[in-house]
Design an enzyme around this catalytic site. Sequence first.
Site, mmCIF file in Angstrom:
data_model
loop_
_atom_site.group_PDB
_atom_site.id
_atom_site.type_symbol
_atom_site.label_atom_id
_atom_site.label_comp_id
_atom_site.label_asym_id
_atom_site.label_seq_id
_atom_site.Cartn_x
_atom_site.Cartn_y
_atom_site.Cartn_z
ATOM 1 N N LYS A 57 1.596 4.215 -8.579
ATOM 2 C CA LYS A 57 1.917 3.166 -7.606
ATOM 3 C C LYS A 57 3.238 3.487 -6.913
ATOM 4 O O LYS A 57 3.380 3.329 -5.696
ATOM 5 C CB LYS A 57 1.972 1.802 -8.299
ATOM 6 N N GLN A 101 3.285 -4.778 -14.786
ATOM 7 C CA GLN A 101 2.192 -3.928 -15.271
ATOM 8 C C GLN A 101 1.610 -4.505 -16.560
ATOM 9 O O GLN A 101 2.343 -4.774 -17.519
ATOM 10 C CB GLN A 101 2.701 -2.491 -15.493
ATOM 11 N N ASP A 124 -0.145 -8.888 -6.583
ATOM 12 C CA ASP A 124 -1.408 -8.777 -7.315
ATOM 13 C C ASP A 124 -2.310 -9.987 -7.046
ATOM 14 O O ASP A 124 -3.464 -9.994 -7.461
ATOM 15 C CB ASP A 124 -1.138 -8.686 -8.835
#
Length: 299
Positions: A57, A101, A124
């Site tokens: 990422k 994460q 997200d």
Amino acid sequence: METATARILDGKATAKQIRAEIQSETTDWIAAGGPVPTLAAVLVGDDPASQVYVQNKERACQQTGMQSRLVRLPSETSTDELLDLLAELNEDASVSGILVQLPLPAGVDTQQVLDAVNPEKDVDAFAPENVGLLVQGRPRFLPCTPHGVLQILWRHQVTLAGKHVVIVGRSEIVGKPLANMLVQRDAGLGVDFANATVTVCHSRSENLTAHLQQADVVVAAVGQPKMITGQMLKPGAVVIDVGINRVEQGLVGDVDFDSACQTASAITPVPGGVGPLTIAMLLRNTLTACQLQHRGQSS
Ligand code: NAP
């Protein structure tokens, strides 16, 4: 030996195209006076797979002209310490998006931590406010993997309006938000790429095969290697395999690719299918977050 007939939907090439578009938009945004979009990634513990995901990422951000900031914390980090860190990142005007994460270590209250991310930085799209906006058909951010699924269909001209889509898996990350997008009148890609009739299957669904045989489009997000075979599909179905399972031979999906290729008209491979799209859509959300936070700042 039978010959494979299904068209391969190449997620790697699609993601490359999307990333080039985002890079160009980011360059224009910065040239017009906007700040550099910045993604802060929070990585707790030393899970090897999580480290690879976060590195990928970060690299993707840099390649697209964005900044990334990695906050690494030891596995003993408490929920309160994470909440303090998130409060700081929420307040920091130079941070556009925050990514925690997953999975977090066992002792941490994951829900409480995710709920603490400022919804305007929630790239997200997990925050209850963002989930609610999505369900109401006015999303702030589209959730990354479901958006990747829609992009791959859209860019291969597989329309969804009026089609029966069977999603296998009802997670908060893939199955449920994807179902919410597909039943909208327009999920952001036009009326032909929403307006589906959706069935969501899960571990308590009876007779999965009977559901799959009704499906024009199947989306598998289960986490069981090669669980869905060609014999379970309706001839000509389009198959999107979200699953990523590590087995002795390497990575495989939730769909038995070789047998599904005999029945399906189109299919995504694993690896090289939905996976690359998820990161591309995270970059999209990071740019969107920056633009929402700094409206009017670029000329
Ligand atoms: P998850 O949270 O574990 O959810 C799995 C879902 O599958 C659950 O709803 C479960 O039902 C259902 N299920 C399990 N066994 C089943 C069975 N035999 N028949 C029907 N349904 C069954 O998984 P997830 O996070 O959505 O991930 C699913 C897969 O996608 C994993 O392989 C993951 O690695 C992969 N993934 C890939 C990406 C990407 O970027 N490509 C992103 C996210 C996830 P219950 O709800 O009843 O337990």
